[in-house]
Design a protein around this motif. Sequence first.
Motif, mmCIF file in Angstrom:
data_model
loop_
_atom_site.group_PDB
_atom_site.id
_atom_site.type_symbol
_atom_site.label_atom_id
_atom_site.label_comp_id
_atom_site.label_asym_id
_atom_site.label_seq_id
_atom_site.Cartn_x
_atom_site.Cartn_y
_atom_site.Cartn_z
ATOM 1 N N ILE A 1 -2.131 -94.769 -3.990
ATOM 2 C CA ILE A 1 -1.794 -93.724 -4.443
ATOM 3 C C ILE A 1 -2.813 -92.367 -4.211
ATOM 4 O O ILE A 1 -1.587 -91.460 -3.630
ATOM 5 N N ASP A 2 -3.459 -92.121 -3.559
ATOM 6 C CA ASP A 2 -3.830 -91.118 -3.252
ATOM 7 C C ASP A 2 -4.526 -90.686 -1.648
ATOM 8 O O ASP A 2 -4.870 -89.448 -1.189
ATOM 9 N N GLY A 3 -4.142 -92.053 -0.964
ATOM 10 C CA GLY A 3 -4.064 -91.568 0.748
ATOM 11 C C GLY A 3 -3.110 -90.577 1.459
ATOM 12 O O GLY A 3 -2.134 -90.351 0.306
ATOM 13 N N TYR A 4 -3.180 -90.424 2.391
ATOM 14 C CA TYR A 4 -1.874 -90.013 3.405
ATOM 15 C C TYR A 4 -1.226 -90.937 4.105
ATOM 16 O O TYR A 4 -2.079 -91.527 4.808
ATOM 17 N N PRO A 5 0.069 -90.348 4.034
ATOM 18 C CA PRO A 5 0.769 -90.910 5.131
ATOM 19 C C PRO A 5 -0.161 -91.340 6.571
ATOM 20 O O PRO A 5 -0.007 -92.198 7.403
ATOM 21 N N HIS A 6 -0.773 -90.531 7.615
ATOM 22 C CA HIS A 6 -1.494 -90.515 8.213
ATOM 23 C C HIS A 6 -2.853 -92.002 7.886
ATOM 24 O O HIS A 6 -2.912 -92.248 9.524
ATOM 25 N N GLN A 7 -2.642 -92.042 7.099
ATOM 26 C CA GLN A 7 -3.982 -93.197 6.610
ATOM 27 C C GLN A 7 -3.495 -94.604 6.607
ATOM 28 O O GLN A 7 -4.110 -95.582 6.885
ATOM 29 N N LEU A 8 -1.797 -95.344 6.750
ATOM 30 C CA LEU A 8 -1.558 -95.994 6.213
ATOM 31 C C LEU A 8 -0.628 -96.620 8.293
ATOM 32 O O LEU A 8 -0.706 -95.922 9.072
ATOM 33 N N SER A 9 -0.282 -97.745 7.597
ATOM 34 C CA SER A 9 -0.353 -98.332 9.197
ATOM 35 C C SER A 9 1.659 -98.434 9.260
ATOM 36 O O SER A 9 2.045 -97.649 8.128
ATOM 37 N N GLY A 10 1.986 -98.504 9.609
ATOM 38 C CA GLY A 10 4.057 -99.127 10.245
ATOM 39 C C GLY A 10 4.421 -99.469 8.928
ATOM 40 O O GLY A 10 5.543 -99.408 8.563
ATOM 41 N N GLY A 11 4.107 -101.162 8.803
ATOM 42 C CA GLY A 11 4.323 -101.091 7.899
ATOM 43 C C GLY A 11 4.283 -100.442 6.585
ATOM 44 O O GLY A 11 4.744 -100.953 5.921
ATOM 45 N N GLU A 12 3.424 -99.997 6.266
ATOM 46 C CA GLU A 12 2.675 -99.433 4.547
ATOM 47 C C GLU A 12 3.648 -97.861 4.460
ATOM 48 O O GLU A 12 4.032 -97.696 3.521
ATOM 49 N N GLN A 13 3.720 -97.407 6.059
ATOM 50 C CA GLN A 13 4.469 -96.669 5.482
ATOM 51 C C GLN A 13 5.714 -96.761 5.400
ATOM 52 O O GLN A 13 6.605 -95.880 4.589
ATOM 53 N N GLN A 14 6.748 -97.535 6.087
ATOM 54 C CA GLN A 14 7.957 -98.865 5.574
ATOM 55 C C GLN A 14 8.176 -98.578 3.721
ATOM 56 O O GLN A 14 8.892 -98.006 3.767
ATOM 57 N N ARG A 15 7.075 -98.981 3.248
ATOM 58 C CA ARG A 15 7.302 -99.738 2.023
ATOM 59 C C ARG A 15 6.763 -98.375 1.077
ATOM 60 O O ARG A 15 7.603 -97.940 0.304
ATOM 61 N N VAL A 16 6.512 -97.257 1.656
ATOM 62 C CA VAL A 16 6.037 -96.104 1.233
ATOM 63 C C VAL A 16 7.263 -95.559 0.782
ATOM 64 O O VAL A 16 8.118 -94.776 -0.364
ATOM 65 N N ALA A 17 8.634 -94.927 2.511
ATOM 66 C CA ALA A 17 10.220 -94.914 1.973
ATOM 67 C C ALA A 17 10.452 -95.576 1.702
ATOM 68 O O ALA A 17 11.186 -95.052 0.231
ATOM 69 N N LEU A 18 9.869 -96.990 1.171
ATOM 70 C CA LEU A 18 10.983 -97.998 0.311
ATOM 71 C C LEU A 18 10.732 -97.158 -1.651
ATOM 72 O O LEU A 18 11.832 -96.544 -1.813
ATOM 73 N N ALA A 19 9.740 -97.057 -1.928
ATOM 74 C CA ALA A 19 9.476 -96.433 -2.462
ATOM 75 C C ALA A 19 10.080 -95.328 -3.223
ATOM 76 O O ALA A 19 10.508 -94.680 -4.554
ATOM 77 N N ARG A 20 10.004 -94.310 -2.167
ATOM 78 C CA ARG A 20 10.041 -92.967 -2.807
ATOM 79 C C ARG A 20 11.755 -92.664 -2.769
ATOM 80 O O ARG A 20 11.914 -92.407 -3.688
ATOM 81 N N ALA A 21 12.492 -94.043 -2.003
ATOM 82 C CA ALA A 21 14.070 -94.345 -2.248
ATOM 83 C C ALA A 21 14.310 -94.062 -3.275
ATOM 84 O O ALA A 21 14.963 -94.210 -4.002
ATOM 85 N N LEU A 22 13.534 -96.021 -3.921
ATOM 86 C CA LEU A 22 13.806 -96.294 -5.513
ATOM 87 C C LEU A 22 13.323 -95.225 -6.284
ATOM 88 O O LEU A 22 13.724 -95.102 -7.352
ATOM 89 N N ALA A 23 12.497 -93.769 -6.351
ATOM 90 C CA ALA A 23 11.779 -93.356 -7.312
ATOM 91 C C ALA A 23 12.800 -92.904 -7.920
ATOM 92 O O ALA A 23 12.920 -93.033 -9.761
ATOM 93 N N PRO A 24 13.889 -92.434 -7.579
ATOM 94 C CA PRO A 24 15.106 -91.849 -9.029
ATOM 95 C C PRO A 24 16.039 -93.000 -9.375
ATOM 96 O O PRO A 24 16.523 -92.358 -10.171
ATOM 97 N N ARG A 25 15.995 -93.801 -9.078
ATOM 98 C CA ARG A 25 16.776 -94.968 -9.618
ATOM 99 C C ARG A 25 17.513 -94.924 -8.864
ATOM 100 O O ARG A 25 19.103 -94.886 -9.459
ATOM 101 N N PRO A 26 18.375 -94.346 -8.170
ATOM 102 C CA PRO A 26 20.021 -94.580 -6.723
ATOM 103 C C PRO A 26 20.495 -95.449 -7.519
ATOM 104 O O PRO A 26 20.125 -96.707 -7.530
ATOM 105 N N ARG A 27 21.402 -95.239 -7.421
ATOM 106 C CA ARG A 27 23.110 -96.069 -7.858
ATOM 107 C C ARG A 27 22.933 -97.145 -6.551
ATOM 108 O O ARG A 27 23.372 -97.845 -6.483
ATOM 109 N N ILE A 28 23.523 -96.079 -5.222
ATOM 110 C CA ILE A 28 23.137 -96.642 -3.807
ATOM 111 C C ILE A 28 22.249 -96.477 -3.233
ATOM 112 O O ILE A 28 21.648 -95.581 -3.253
#
Length: 369
Positions: free
Chosen positions: A142-169
């Motif tokens: 949670i307190d790390g930075y993107p460059h410290q993550l693998s590609g798969g971990e970055q993808q999961r962060v991107a998913l969490a960010r996209a879902l955070a505002p609870r989009p309908r689509i």
Amino acid sequence: MEHVRTAQPAPTRSAPRLEIRNLTRRFHGRTVVDDVSLMIEPGQVTCLLGPSGCGKSTTLRMIAGVEMQDSGEIWVDGKLVCDTVFRVPPERREIGLMFQDFALFPHLSVAGNVAYGLTGSRDDKRARVEELLRRVDLLQFIDGYPHQLSGGEQQRVALARALAPRPRIMLMDEPFSGLDNRLRDGIRDETLTLLKEEDTAVLLVTHEPEEAMRMADEIALMRDGRIVQQGAPYNVYTRPVDRASVSFFSDANMLRAQVNGALAQTPFGQFLAPGIPDGTDVDIVFRPQHVRIDFDRGGSGPLPTPTDGVAARGVVERARFMGHESLIEFRMSHDASVIKATVPNVFLPAPGKVMWLTIRRNRCFVFAA
């Protein structure tokens, strides 16, 4: 006392989460997206599948609001979002976006990336960030930075960010193509589970049939700017509308024949061609896994059967083991064409070996040439 039954009103059907009606987009006089219509329900995953350049990403950008259509309408939960006159700004459409490059902010922590775009108190935002990172198994970063993550971990962060505002689509444009094969299947499955739990309507753009078959509740097959076929993955695969649709999902063999009396005569016997006028040339298309291989019996093959037709003679040109099946290429004796066949496990006949092929009649597709 007589009881009078009154007619009950029919239940009203709720509007689809996302509906696009007759979207069209032109660039420099060329139609890139041509009269595309789709409906997606909450919790449904629809894959917009097609080759590069067929208009998939342009369709996604119009729905997101970063590209303007020339005609057509976009509706969310029964409310007009955009036509050629009225337009809700992209940031007010409650639509999440995921792309191939993840687009994480390098100067923000993982928590900062996930919280980007959230509103509310600091405690509320922190709670939402922790909830999502826990669900994608990244709370420890949670307190790390993107460059410290693998590609798969970055993808999961991107998913969490996209879902955070609870989009309908959720709109996803080739989001897994940057991952290696070892990670891809697991992360796709995790993503799908999380999106289903959030009851999000998902439109996923991909050019990979395997990905569409694995993830989609419905596939919309796109070609030259138009949706040529739409339905459940099983139906799109087993009931293709034309030869190109067969070939897009797998290798395909083809025989050319002419119809006479609703039958097409070939070296493999007759094929039914109902509804096609006499004299019409047809393509008989079949997949390699539906070719049956038999050994030579003193210069002849197996006897004809109603299910497999007549056997045709072929000579092995090449055989390769593909990991879970073997692919054998035959040079056919009747016209020197090449037919491919696949069989489970290891089967590697030597080049030059004579064998006999038959074709499953209920696995063939007959199209006017």
